[in-house]
Write a protein that holds these residues in place. Sequence first.
Motif, PDB file in Angstrom:
ATOM      1  N   HIS A   1      49.563  48.481  20.320  1.00  0.00           N
ATOM      2  CA  HIS A   1      49.000  48.098  21.612  1.00  0.00           C
ATOM      3  C   HIS A   1      49.050  49.193  22.664  1.00  0.00           C
ATOM      4  O   HIS A   1      48.209  49.246  23.546  1.00  0.00           O
ATOM      5  N   HIS A   2      50.105  49.998  22.626  1.00  0.00           N
ATOM      6  CA  HIS A   2      50.285  50.971  23.716  1.00  0.00           C
ATOM      7  C   HIS A   2      50.582  52.369  23.179  1.00  0.00           C
ATOM      8  O   HIS A   2      51.581  52.987  23.558  1.00  0.00           O
ATOM      9  N   PRO A   3      49.738  52.892  22.290  1.00  0.00           N
ATOM     10  CA  PRO A   3      50.032  54.223  21.743  1.00  0.00           C
ATOM     11  C   PRO A   3      49.635  55.330  22.717  1.00  0.00           C
ATOM     12  O   PRO A   3      48.848  55.094  23.628  1.00  0.00           O
ATOM     13  N   LEU A   4      50.226  56.474  22.510  1.00  0.00           N
ATOM     14  CA  LEU A   4      49.863  57.633  23.340  1.00  0.00           C
ATOM     15  C   LEU A   4      49.369  58.748  22.428  1.00  0.00           C
ATOM     16  O   LEU A   4      49.603  58.744  21.221  1.00  0.00           O
ATOM     17  N   GLY A   5      48.702  59.712  23.025  1.00  0.00           N
ATOM     18  CA  GLY A   5      48.313  60.899  22.284  1.00  0.00           C
ATOM     19  C   GLY A   5      47.269  60.637  21.219  1.00  0.00           C
ATOM     20  O   GLY A   5      47.238  61.310  20.193  1.00  0.00           O
ATOM     21  N   GLY A   6      46.407  59.650  21.446  1.00  0.00           N
ATOM     22  CA  GLY A   6      45.326  59.397  20.498  1.00  0.00           C
ATOM     23  C   GLY A   6      45.819  58.949  19.138  1.00  0.00           C
ATOM     24  O   GLY A   6      45.162  59.140  18.124  1.00  0.00           O
ATOM     25  N   ARG A   7      47.012  58.334  19.110  1.00  0.00           N
ATOM     26  CA  ARG A   7      47.550  57.963  17.798  1.00  0.00           C
ATOM     27  C   ARG A   7      47.155  56.547  17.367  1.00  0.00           C
ATOM     28  O   ARG A   7      47.545  56.098  16.303  1.00  0.00           O
ATOM     29  N   GLN A   8      46.375  55.831  18.234  1.00  0.00           N
ATOM     30  CA  GLN A   8      46.043  54.453  17.852  1.00  0.00           C
ATOM     31  C   GLN A   8      45.248  54.391  16.554  1.00  0.00           C
ATOM     32  O   GLN A   8      45.409  53.483  15.764  1.00  0.00           O
ATOM     33  N   LYS A   9      44.407  55.409  16.329  1.00  0.00           N
ATOM     34  CA  LYS A   9      43.586  55.395  15.111  1.00  0.00           C
ATOM     35  C   LYS A   9      44.472  55.547  13.872  1.00  0.00           C
ATOM     36  O   LYS A   9      44.091  55.187  12.780  1.00  0.00           O
ATOM     37  N   LEU A  10      45.652  56.132  14.074  1.00  0.00           N
ATOM     38  CA  LEU A  10      46.497  56.443  12.937  1.00  0.00           C
ATOM     39  C   LEU A  10      47.436  55.289  12.579  1.00  0.00           C
ATOM     40  O   LEU A  10      48.143  55.343  11.592  1.00  0.00           O
ATOM     41  N   PHE A  11      47.459  54.256  13.425  1.00  0.00           N
ATOM     42  CA  PHE A  11      48.354  53.136  13.112  1.00  0.00           C
ATOM     43  C   PHE A  11      47.522  51.928  12.707  1.00  0.00           C
ATOM     44  O   PHE A  11      46.887  51.284  13.524  1.00  0.00           O
ATOM     45  N   ASP A  12      47.541  51.627  11.441  1.00  0.00           N
ATOM     46  CA  ASP A  12      46.753  50.479  10.990  1.00  0.00           C
ATOM     47  C   ASP A  12      47.617  49.554  10.141  1.00  0.00           C
ATOM     48  O   ASP A  12      47.139  48.905   9.230  1.00  0.00           O
ATOM     49  N   ALA A  13      48.910  49.542  10.436  1.00  0.00           N
ATOM     50  CA  ALA A  13      49.789  48.751   9.583  1.00  0.00           C
ATOM     51  C   ALA A  13      50.620  47.744  10.374  1.00  0.00           C
ATOM     52  O   ALA A  13      51.822  47.655  10.194  1.00  0.00           O
ATOM     53  N   PRO A  14      49.997  46.981  11.289  1.00  0.00           N
ATOM     54  CA  PRO A  14      50.798  45.955  11.968  1.00  0.00           C
ATOM     55  C   PRO A  14      51.234  44.907  10.945  1.00  0.00           C
ATOM     56  O   PRO A  14      50.417  44.458  10.125  1.00  0.00           O
ATOM     57  N   ILE A  15      52.504  44.572  10.975  1.00  0.00           N
ATOM     58  CA  ILE A  15      53.044  43.674   9.953  1.00  0.00           C
ATOM     59  C   ILE A  15      53.589  42.424  10.599  1.00  0.00           C
ATOM     60  O   ILE A  15      54.302  42.491  11.610  1.00  0.00           O
TER      61      ILE A  15
ATOM     62  N   ARG B   1      60.898  44.023   7.537  1.00  0.00           N
ATOM     63  CA  ARG B   1      61.506  45.346   7.332  1.00  0.00           C
ATOM     64  C   ARG B   1      61.015  45.975   6.027  1.00  0.00           C
ATOM     65  O   ARG B   1      60.665  47.141   5.982  1.00  0.00           O
ATOM     66  N   ARG B   2      61.031  45.157   4.967  1.00  0.00           N
ATOM     67  CA  ARG B   2      60.624  45.684   3.658  1.00  0.00           C
ATOM     68  C   ARG B   2      59.197  46.219   3.720  1.00  0.00           C
ATOM     69  O   ARG B   2      58.913  47.342   3.287  1.00  0.00           O
ATOM     70  N   ARG B   3      58.304  45.454   4.324  1.00  0.00           N
ATOM     71  CA  ARG B   3      56.900  45.899   4.390  1.00  0.00           C
ATOM     72  C   ARG B   3      56.751  47.088   5.340  1.00  0.00           C
ATOM     73  O   ARG B   3      55.933  47.982   5.096  1.00  0.00           O
ATOM     74  N   GLU B   4      57.540  47.094   6.405  1.00  0.00           N
ATOM     75  CA  GLU B   4      57.458  48.241   7.330  1.00  0.00           C
ATOM     76  C   GLU B   4      57.991  49.523   6.685  1.00  0.00           C
ATOM     77  O   GLU B   4      57.532  50.616   6.986  1.00  0.00           O
ATOM     78  N   ILE B   5      58.974  49.361   5.808  1.00  0.00           N
ATOM     79  CA  ILE B   5      59.496  50.534   5.087  1.00  0.00           C
ATOM     80  C   ILE B   5      58.369  51.171   4.278  1.00  0.00           C
ATOM     81  O   ILE B   5      58.136  52.383   4.353  1.00  0.00           O
ATOM     82  N   TYR B   6      57.631  50.327   3.545  1.00  0.00           N
ATOM     83  CA  TYR B   6      56.559  50.875   2.708  1.00  0.00           C
ATOM     84  C   TYR B   6      55.453  51.478   3.578  1.00  0.00           C
ATOM     85  O   TYR B   6      54.857  52.498   3.225  1.00  0.00           O
ATOM     86  N   ALA B   7      55.192  50.828   4.726  1.00  0.00           N
ATOM     87  CA  ALA B   7      54.162  51.364   5.632  1.00  0.00           C
ATOM     88  C   ALA B   7      54.619  52.696   6.240  1.00  0.00           C
ATOM     89  O   ALA B   7      53.822  53.627   6.404  1.00  0.00           O
ATOM     90  N   SER B   8      55.910  52.795   6.561  1.00  0.00           N
ATOM     91  CA  SER B   8      56.423  54.044   7.155  1.00  0.00           C
ATOM     92  C   SER B   8      56.324  55.204   6.173  1.00  0.00           C
ATOM     93  O   SER B   8      56.013  56.322   6.556  1.00  0.00           O
ATOM     94  N   HIS B   9      56.607  54.924   4.897  1.00  0.00           N
ATOM     95  CA  HIS B   9      56.456  55.980   3.886  1.00  0.00           C
ATOM     96  C   HIS B   9      55.055  56.571   3.953  1.00  0.00           C
ATOM     97  O   HIS B   9      54.859  57.776   3.986  1.00  0.00           O
ATOM     98  N   ARG B  10      54.087  55.675   3.992  1.00  0.00           N
ATOM     99  CA  ARG B  10      52.699  56.118   3.983  1.00  0.00           C
ATOM    100  C   ARG B  10      52.360  56.873   5.283  1.00  0.00           C
ATOM    101  O   ARG B  10      51.742  57.936   5.250  1.00  0.00           O
TER     102      ARG B  10
END
Lengths: 250, 506
Positions: B375-389, B403-412
């Motif tokens: 919702h509130h990204p900076l530095g044009g990073r909104q396009k890079l976050f597509d893993a709301p869980i 947490r488990r799903r966010e772990i896998y999303a963070s790896h990516r």
Amino acid sequence: MLHILSERLRQGHRTGKFPQQEPTLSERFRGLPQITPNLDQQQQSAAVASCPFAAVQSVAGQLQIDVGRCLFCADCPVAELGALEFSHDYRLATRSRDDLLLGDETYRLAEKLNKRMLKLFGRSLKLRQLSAGGCNACEADLNVLGTLVFDLGRFGIQFVASPRHADGIMVTGPVTENMRSALLDTYAAIPEPKLVIASGACAIGGGPFRDSPETNNGIGDLLPVDLYIPGCPPHPYTALDGLLRLLNRR
Amino acid sequence: MNRAKLISFHHGACVPLTELPCLDFPTFRESLLEEVAGDARIASFFGHPDADGVNLYAVLAHDWQGKLALLHTRVQNSFPSLTPECPQLHLFERELAEQYGLRPEGHPWLKPVRFHQNWIAAADIWGRDPDLHPIPGDMDFYQVAGEEVHEVAVGPVHAGVIEPGHFRFQCHGEKVMNLEISLGFQHRGIEQMLIGGPHPASIYQLEAAAGDTSIGHTIAYSQVLESLSTVEPSPRAYAVRAIALELERLANHVGDIGAMTGDVGYLPTSSFCGRLRGDYLNLMADLCGSRFGRGLVRPGGVQFDLNPELVDKLLQRLSVLETETRGAIELSFDSPSVLARFEGTGVLSIDAAEELGLVGVVARASGLMRDARLHHPLGGRQKLFDAPIIETDGDVFARGNVRRREIYASHRMIREALQSLQSGENRIPLGPLAPDSLAVSLCEGWRGEVVHVGLTDGQGQLARYKIVDPSFHNWAGMTMVLRGEQISDFPLCNKSFNLSYCGFDL
């Protein structure tokens, strides 16, 4: 069950060979600071003025760093002035507050406990950890000692729940005013003879919260400290090295 | 109805205080309640005293519009409490009472928050001796009376290697009827130390505001100063920050899943995750020399560079760790005995989560989509976050599974960020801060949204600096899930929240 066994095989044996084998630390790790020799008075004054935590003093014409107050900052202004350099040496623990003051001499690492205490605690040391304003970094890296990489239990050292079961107290945090009496009560509940270990810059001298009216600048004179473990937070190997030195295990 | 025009702005903007009208209290109240009844929630609410009283500022977040809004009023001595109509303000109002001796009239739960003397030498609203430091935990606890009802008091010193806090359970047999939590033992006076800054020591104090969230808090702090001095870090610096933020999330989420499985006696995952957590911390140390990310994030950018050799090394290590982490975690999520203990335990409803204004993992596990990365990204990073869980059950399982799903999303996300690093300055020097201005910064730390607000005086120094750690909102959620639970499930529920004591106590 088969899943567990096959995963166990895949995860492998992870317990390190410390202390027989030295640990591999990250290349950017900042260890024991070394004062640049032969700085003139002006350079020394600039260095003293630059540290926000008063970790550098000029004593009898010689620059001296208080390793207990040092936070090993990545952007250390004293290092930027060329007055010190961080080495890669993770061994930092000392037995006395004065030993943390480092000039151009060799750093005096912690010595073993006396004969009587070694007889009591040398093969089994139970510690009560107490966080008195610790930010959870010191606590987390003490918790890590219990994981299978460090496996603290193989040295006979263990963190216990009750001070009644403990041989000593390991304090983290700058000793907030709100934790002062809980700290003293916990210490009092440990049976004699007992050890006090100050772990981290906060417990030694207040760390980044030095001179806050809400903290006591660390343990200070509140308790008699037997082992100081510097760092913000101390690397788990720094803490383990200190504990093993105390128990004459390295 | 009185309704003020909102001062609405995007995250990262510097708002001149002169553009912020001081509303009369009824208008402030009406506007705030109407906003919250709509799609807004309270991101921060704090006071700043001047000669005419105490200025109150409310920062509202309109998540789905990606916008923030400000409301400002001034009060003296007391004001009608907004908590009965807007429960998410309950702690913010208690905080105002403690810091400035302001009485929120009609507050249903008016007790101290951190047990310190008030900051402006006003009369203590609880009538405590102004010359003595308050005694932590000295307050009236909610009590249940009756036959076979008993009280269990835990802390401040707990059994493990963990921070201090006091928990008071009202129980009937094994069943918990009410849990009340009294914190403040970790209070170090951070907000007070930041006044007059930025001081040379400030950034180090923020690194230790919640030491497991050093990256989250230093990003939030740096963004405030960057907004106030209108400096934009390079895309490269934003990317390195994002990598560090996800590494911090990985280390903590992996540790949390280990701790949760440990609490239900499933030792394989518990011991594997304990080791893996340390390995993620070591990746952070490869980046900046500190396992907790100390010294990496600085106003204007970052202090360490990622050279190609280090990028390769991190990618290589990450791919090994990813396989091992999946193996360790999937074992427990595949085990009926673990799932039986996780499912249906410590349920938090979406309504309770929304009313209390919860954030982060806890909110997302109860079905609330709140994520500052989205919702509130900076530095044009909104396009890079597509893993709301998001999960909807609100129980221990849901919090574990987020947490488990966010772990896998963070790896990516880390892998993609490492592979697409642009060249650019690591750090751009800051100019002076704009005088008489305000900036708000949000950063999705691993627990949830970290909110910092900086307010400058006429000289461009920080006159007030407000920190809201996600734990400040979420401890209230912890007390809610214990109602009707077995007291023996407290450790498991607590691990599934894993909130910060010092982040709350400051």
